[in-house]
Enzyme design. Structure first.
Site, PDB file in Angstrom:
ATOM      1  N   ALA A 183      43.777  21.177  38.694  1.00  9.36           N
ATOM      2  CA  ALA A 183      42.943  21.920  39.649  1.00  9.36           C
ATOM      3  C   ALA A 183      43.521  23.291  39.995  1.00  9.36           C
ATOM      4  O   ALA A 183      42.778  24.177  40.446  1.00  9.36           O
ATOM      5  CB  ALA A 183      42.752  21.085  40.909  1.00  9.36           C
ATOM      6  N   HIS A 219      42.215  21.794  28.704  1.00  2.64           N
ATOM      7  CA  HIS A 219      41.562  20.863  29.626  1.00  2.64           C
ATOM      8  C   HIS A 219      41.041  19.679  28.822  1.00  2.64           C
ATOM      9  O   HIS A 219      40.379  19.865  27.793  1.00  2.64           O
ATOM     10  CB  HIS A 219      40.417  21.537  30.386  1.00  2.64           C
ATOM     11  CG  HIS A 219      40.901  22.674  31.217  1.00  2.64           C
ATOM     12  ND1 HIS A 219      41.642  22.481  32.359  1.00  2.64           N
ATOM     13  CD2 HIS A 219      40.822  24.013  31.029  1.00  2.64           C
ATOM     14  CE1 HIS A 219      41.979  23.662  32.854  1.00  2.64           C
ATOM     15  NE2 HIS A 219      41.504  24.607  32.072  1.00  2.64           N
ATOM     16  N   GLU A 238      45.809  27.382  27.230  1.00  7.31           N
ATOM     17  CA  GLU A 238      45.197  26.609  28.322  1.00  7.31           C
ATOM     18  C   GLU A 238      44.474  25.404  27.732  1.00  7.31           C
ATOM     19  O   GLU A 238      43.691  25.562  26.786  1.00  7.31           O
ATOM     20  CB  GLU A 238      44.211  27.519  29.071  1.00  7.31           C
ATOM     21  CG  GLU A 238      43.442  26.816  30.166  1.00  7.31           C
ATOM     22  CD  GLU A 238      42.460  27.765  30.880  1.00  7.31           C
ATOM     23  OE1 GLU A 238      42.388  28.961  30.524  1.00  7.31           O
ATOM     24  OE2 GLU A 238      41.745  27.275  31.772  1.00  7.31           O
ATOM     25  N   PRO A 289      48.979  19.182  38.657  1.00 10.85           N
ATOM     26  CA  PRO A 289      48.683  18.145  39.637  1.00 10.85           C
ATOM     27  C   PRO A 289      47.765  17.042  39.129  1.00 10.85           C
ATOM     28  O   PRO A 289      46.753  17.316  38.467  1.00 10.85           O
ATOM     29  CB  PRO A 289      47.978  18.907  40.769  1.00 10.85           C
ATOM     30  CG  PRO A 289      48.446  20.302  40.628  1.00 10.85           C
ATOM     31  CD  PRO A 289      48.719  20.526  39.179  1.00 10.85           C
TER      32      PRO A 289
END
Ligand code: DQA
Length: 152
Positions: free
Chosen positions: A83, A107, A105, A11
């Protein structure tokens, strides 16, 4: 052999470049996907990129990648779940469900230097590795890691 590296963005990552540039930088999602494609190509592989604002679409993509991993076509997944990282037990279950396919993962921002609600990840316990806080270069590092891992 050419493998697929699946790059999933969750998202709001379609807003990269215009969204909170002080936190996420000025690169767009198209820039991120081009970086992933180039990095995969440098290893003789191909990146397949998908962004969705819908949890179910990410679950479906993980399941499809897992099936293709079992037949030897996919090396693994790079996942920035946005998120949903901090809320989605379903994503953790999906990653467990497609084990042993490696999911890295990513970020862009250093989530641990931000609000406390970003410090917990449902994905980290089942991730093959985690790349946090290197800006969009984190995607390059993750694609690189999957390609090296596939080489054995
Ligand atoms: C993010 C960090 C998340 O906390 C946030 O909700 C995002 C982006 C990052 O790439 O830094 O949407 O995953």
């Amino acid at each position: 052999m050419t493998l697929k590296i699946v790059v999933l963005n969750g998202p709001n990552l379609n807003l990269l470049g215009q969204r909170e540039p002080g936190t996420y930088g000025s690169a767009t999602l198209a820039d991120v996907e081009a970086l992933c494609r180039q990095t995969a190509a440098d290893h003789g592989h191909a990146a397949e990129c998908l962004q969705s604002n819908h949890e179910g679409a990410l679950l479906d993509a993980l399941h499809a990648a897992g099936a293709a991993f079992r037949t030897g076509e996919v090396a693994g997944v790079v996942l920035n779940a946005g998120a949903l990282t901090h809320t989605s037990i379903a994503l953790q279950d999906a990653i467990r469900g497609v084990a042993p396919m490696p999911v890295i993962e990513v970020h862009i921002s250093n989530v641990h230097a931000r609000e406390a609600f970003r410090h917990h990840s449902w994905i980290s316990p089942v991730a093959a590795g985690i790349v946090i806080g290197f800006g969009i270069d984190g995607y390059r590092l993750a694609v690189d890691a999957l390609a090296r891992r596939a080489r054995g």
